[in-house]
Design an enzyme around this catalytic site. Structure first.
Site, PDB file in Angstrom:
ATOM      1  CG  ASP A  98       5.313 -42.793  66.731  1.00 16.48           C
ATOM      2  OD1 ASP A  98       5.044 -41.697  66.192  1.00 16.48           O
ATOM      3  OD2 ASP A  98       5.075 -43.891  66.199  1.00 16.48           O
ATOM      4  CB  ALA A  99       3.137 -37.460  68.252  1.00 12.91           C
ATOM      5  CE1 TYR A 138       6.434 -25.603  52.854  1.00  7.89           C
ATOM      6  CE2 TYR A 138       8.601 -24.781  52.286  1.00  7.89           C
ATOM      7  CZ  TYR A 138       7.737 -25.326  53.201  1.00  7.89           C
ATOM      8  OH  TYR A 138       8.164 -25.606  54.465  1.00  7.89           O
ATOM      9  N   GLY A 181       4.163 -31.952  69.228  1.00  7.87           N
ATOM     10  CA  GLY A 181       5.324 -31.429  68.496  1.00  7.87           C
ATOM     11  C   GLY A 181       5.815 -30.169  69.187  1.00  7.87           C
ATOM     12  CB  ALA A 182       5.838 -29.472  72.698  1.00 11.44           C
ATOM     13  CE1 TYR A 215       6.600 -19.638  63.365  1.00 13.81           C
ATOM     14  CE2 TYR A 215       6.747 -21.175  61.537  1.00 13.81           C
ATOM     15  CZ  TYR A 215       6.829 -19.887  62.023  1.00 13.81           C
ATOM     16  OH  TYR A 215       7.129 -18.841  61.187  1.00 13.81           O
ATOM     17  CB  VAL A 268      11.161 -19.194  60.643  1.00 15.73           C
ATOM     18  CG1 VAL A 268      10.357 -17.945  60.939  1.00 15.73           C
ATOM     19  CG2 VAL A 268      10.333 -20.444  60.907  1.00 15.73           C
TER      20      VAL A 268
END
EC number: 1.3.1.9
Length: 396
Positions: A111-112, A235, A48-49, A53, A273
């Site tokens: 697809d990770a 959340y 997820g780069a 974050y 954020v």
């Protein structure tokens, strides 16, 4: 083509390659200005780069620690007639900067959640990287296909136990209305845990361990947000909170399954954020507008890159990491300070449609939101004709 933002609701459907590149460059320069991180990682896998974050983690690993990085993401390239996704442009800019700095860096688009992505990543690690000493797990996805059964799970953003009513800002019309979110069913909770919980993080760590590509003492971290009173019902005490609780379970399971290699696994709690993920969550745009106003006023406002530099220096690579009683790294302490939360609660009670722009930092929120897609970035000429088709070499 001349590229102007096309915003629909909480999504911007296009992106500006030069604006995205300028954003990435600013994060790199901030990281370099902090100086080299002592005892940092050497070989880093970021699942997820491409945005938020995850992207910031990769920048700190590469430009703060000098690490080799392998980044995985699911993004679309541009064509002659259509822009690519912001994440694609971010990675292309990162890659260019890494090459210029002489840093080893490779990228995988796919697809990770699949077995194929894991085995492909392992092949690259074995052939070119050396053993991995940091695995960052930073996926935000609305859906996940089970790699064995093929079943597709979908996540929902709903409260647990009872319906929740709160004020909500429509970021298009600037209307503030009461919004009620119905309570999630057991099935919806279970599906959200399947998508956003820790199962795939465990599968990644198990696959890497089995292939013997993890270094002794390898660290792994996954990200969460907990929030306080205002955001808690959507959340912490909601479907997303249940999924994030599953990350805590997974962290313990990973550390215990791989104790012979002295693997440490932690969840890191980061501040709120503006990201493509958070802008989709009811209440968050208004909460963030109030939060930014308060944190900017007292000089504690941070974005992804400031947070990640502190996560590395104060938690991951510190002799005295800031941990809570659930063994989570905490980098949200400035947001959760009593002073900041009291300020946000006071504003929350006062904000109306009439005074929104005056007493909150909605303009700052909007600027950050557009900035995610490369728009409104200082120093970028938005009247310039740019090619949306940006080159990026990918692992085949």
């Amino acid at each position: 083509m001349i590229i102007k933002p096309k915003v629909r609701g909480f999504i911007c459907t296009n992106a500006h390659p030069k604006g995205c590149a300028a954003n990435v460059q600013a994060q790199i320069e901030y990281t370099q200005a902090q100086g080299k991180i002592e005892n940092g990682p050497k070989n880093v896998l970021v699942v997820g780069a491409s945005t938020g974050y995850g992207l910031a983690s990769r920048i700190v690993a590469a430009f703060g620690c000098g690490a080799k990085t392998l980044g995985l993401f699911f993004e679309k390239p541009g064509t002659e007639r259509k822009t690519g996704t912001a994440g694609f442009y971010n990675v292309a800019a990162f890659q260019q900067a890494a090459e210029k700095a002489g840093l080893w860096s490779k990228n995988m688009n796919g697809d990770a959640f699949s077995h194929e992505a894991k085995s492909k990543a392992i092949d690259v690690i074995k052939a070119e990287m050396g053993k991995i000493d940091l695995v960052v797990y930073s996926l935000a996805s609305p859906r996940r296909q089970d790699p064995d059964s093929g079943e597709v799970y979908s996540s929902v953003l709903k409260p647990v136990g009872q319906a929740y009513t709160s004020k909500n800002l429509n970021t298009d019309t600037l209307k503030i209305t009461e919004t009620t979110l119905d309570a999630a069913s057991d099935e919806e909770i279970a599906q959200t845990i399947k998508v956003m919980g820790g199962e795939d993080w465990e599968l990644w760590m198990n696959a890497l361990a089995e292939a013997d590509v993890l270094a002794e003492g390898c660290k792994t971290v996954a990200y969460t947000y907990l929030g306080e009173k205002i955001t808690w019902p959507i959340y912490g005490k909601a479907t997303i909170g249940k999924a994030k609780e599953d990350l805590d379970r997974a962290a313990t399971a990973i550390a215990s399954a791989h104790s012979e290699k002295n693997i440490s696994a932690n969840v890191a709690v980061l501040k709120a954020v503006v990201t493509q993920a958070s802008s989709a969550i009811p209440i968050m745009p208004l909460y963030l507008s109030a939060l930014f106003k308060v944190m900017k006023a007292n000089g504690t406002q941070e974005g992804c890159i400031e947070q990640l530099n502190r996560l590395f220096t104060e938690c991951l690579y510190s002799d005295s990491p800031r941990l809570d009683d659930a063994n989570r790294f905490r980098v949200d302490e400035k947001e959760l300070s009593p002073e900041v939360q009291a300020g946000v609660e006071a504003l929350w009670g006062e904000i109306t449609e009439e005074n929104l722009l005056e007493i909150s930092d909605f303009k700052g929120y909007q600027q950050e939101f557009l900035g995610l897609f490369g728009f409104g970035v200082d120093g970028v000429d938005y009247e310039e004709d740019v090619d949306p088709n940006v080159a990026l070499a990918l692992v085949e």
